[in-house]
Design an enzyme around this catalytic site. Structure first.
Site, PDB file in Angstrom:
ATOM      1  CB  SER A   6      50.713  45.007  43.691  1.00  0.00           C
ATOM      2  OG  SER A   6      49.757  45.990  43.358  1.00  0.00           O
TER       3      SER A   6
ATOM      4  CG  ASN B 243      41.923  47.961  44.214  1.00  0.00           C
ATOM      5  OD1 ASN B 243      41.260  48.957  44.513  1.00  0.00           O
ATOM      6  ND2 ASN B 243      42.207  47.635  42.970  1.00  0.00           N
TER       7      ASN B 243
ATOM      8  CE1 TYR C 287      48.113  41.111  40.705  1.00  0.00           C
ATOM      9  CE2 TYR C 287      47.562  43.112  41.909  1.00  0.00           C
ATOM     10  CZ  TYR C 287      48.367  42.436  41.010  1.00  0.00           C
ATOM     11  OH  TYR C 287      49.437  43.081  40.432  1.00  0.00           O
TER      12      TYR C 287
END
Ligand code: NDP
Length: 248
Positions: free
Chosen positions: A143, A150, A156
């Site tokens: 990603s 983020n 994640y």
């Protein structure tokens, strides 16, 4: 150039929805026999097999990405049915978002177990048959968040950054056996995973994307198909950003 996968058998984890489904459909349209895993959507999985031409062309396997036993069984089912596995797309992934201050250890572990340890399990299961064949292509779906970080996605982002180091290591270990390993790092793609983003957040994101739009699952499938195909025969250890220019 039209990509031809007609001599290939491909396994995609998390193939019932979103990006994984687009990869399954595109690989099948390019001629591959395609197996895919899913966690819960068995009706959707059965319908997808029928849509792809039935059991001669496709195989649905219920398998939890976080389970080593399920990963082994999935790869064994593919090899038992078609005698080989040419492509592995490690796509299944989850989010459990929250700022670090509120993120509990379970939310961290669930995401790492599915997204990162799951990749280890299924790649480990696939690499023996690929090494025996002296051919294969492994594509992991990371990603943009694994590259840029983020707020609210520490678990994640860690899992997706980990996939990059993992995949580059596979590329180094397996290159001598004719097996390639590459990463696709999508930006923000319109799927169930991003459905609750909201219009304001989506508009804000578009301002950070040079191409000015969110991506579609097909944008990712096109990149994955290239890496699975013989057109990418000299490409390994690469991180292909498919994000409208968000990370550069
Ligand atoms: P979706 O949530 O739309 O679909 C997830 C798919 O993975 C479904 O097929 C689901 O099966 C399956 N799945 C989820 N958990 C498991 C599990 N434990 N075991 C097996 N299968 C599982 O996700 P996306 O299509 O959006 O994302 C696909 C991948 O792309 C993920 O790795 C994600 O992190 C990554 N990605 C997505 C981006 C985006 O903007 N959407 C951006 C960057 C990366 P079922 O239907 O049975 O639940």
């Amino acid at each position: 150039m039209t990509l031809d996968l007609s001599d290939k058998t491909v396994l995609v984890t998390g193939g019932t929805r979103g990006i994984g489904r687009a990869i399954v459909e595109a690989a099948s349209a390019a001629g591959a026999t395609v197996a895919f895993t899913y966690r819960a959507s068995s009706d959707t999985a059965d319908q997808l097999v029928a849509d792809l031409g039935g059991p001669d062309r496709a195989l649905a396997i219920q398998a939890d990405a976080a389970s080593a036993d399920d990963a082994t069984a999935a790869v064994e089912a593919v090899v038992a049915k078609w005698g080989r596995i040419d492509g592995l797309v490690v796509n299944a992934g989850i989010t459990r978002d929250g700022l670090m201050i509120r993120m509990d250890a379970q939310a961290w572990q669930d995401v790492i177990d599915t997204n990162l340890t799951g990749a280890f399990h299924v790649a480990k299961a696939a690499y023996r048959p690929m090494m025996k064949q002296r051919a294969g292509s492994i594509v992991t779906i990371s990603s943009v968040v694994g590259v840029m970080g983020n707020a609210g996605q520490a678990n994640y982002a860690a899992s997706k950054a980990g996939l990059i180091g993992f995949t580059k290591s596979l590329a180094r270990e397996l290159g001598g056996r004719g097996v390639r390993a590459n990463v696709v790092a999508p930006g923000y793609i319109a799927t169930d995973m991003t459905a609750d983003l909201g219009d304001a957040a989506a508009d804000g994101l578009k301002g950070q994307i040079p191409l000015g739009r969110l991506g579609e699952p097909g944008d990712i499938a096109a990149a994955v198909l290239f890496l699975l195909s013989d057109a990418a025969a000299y490409v390994t250890g690469h991180v292909l950003h498919v994000d409208g220019g968000m990370a550069m």
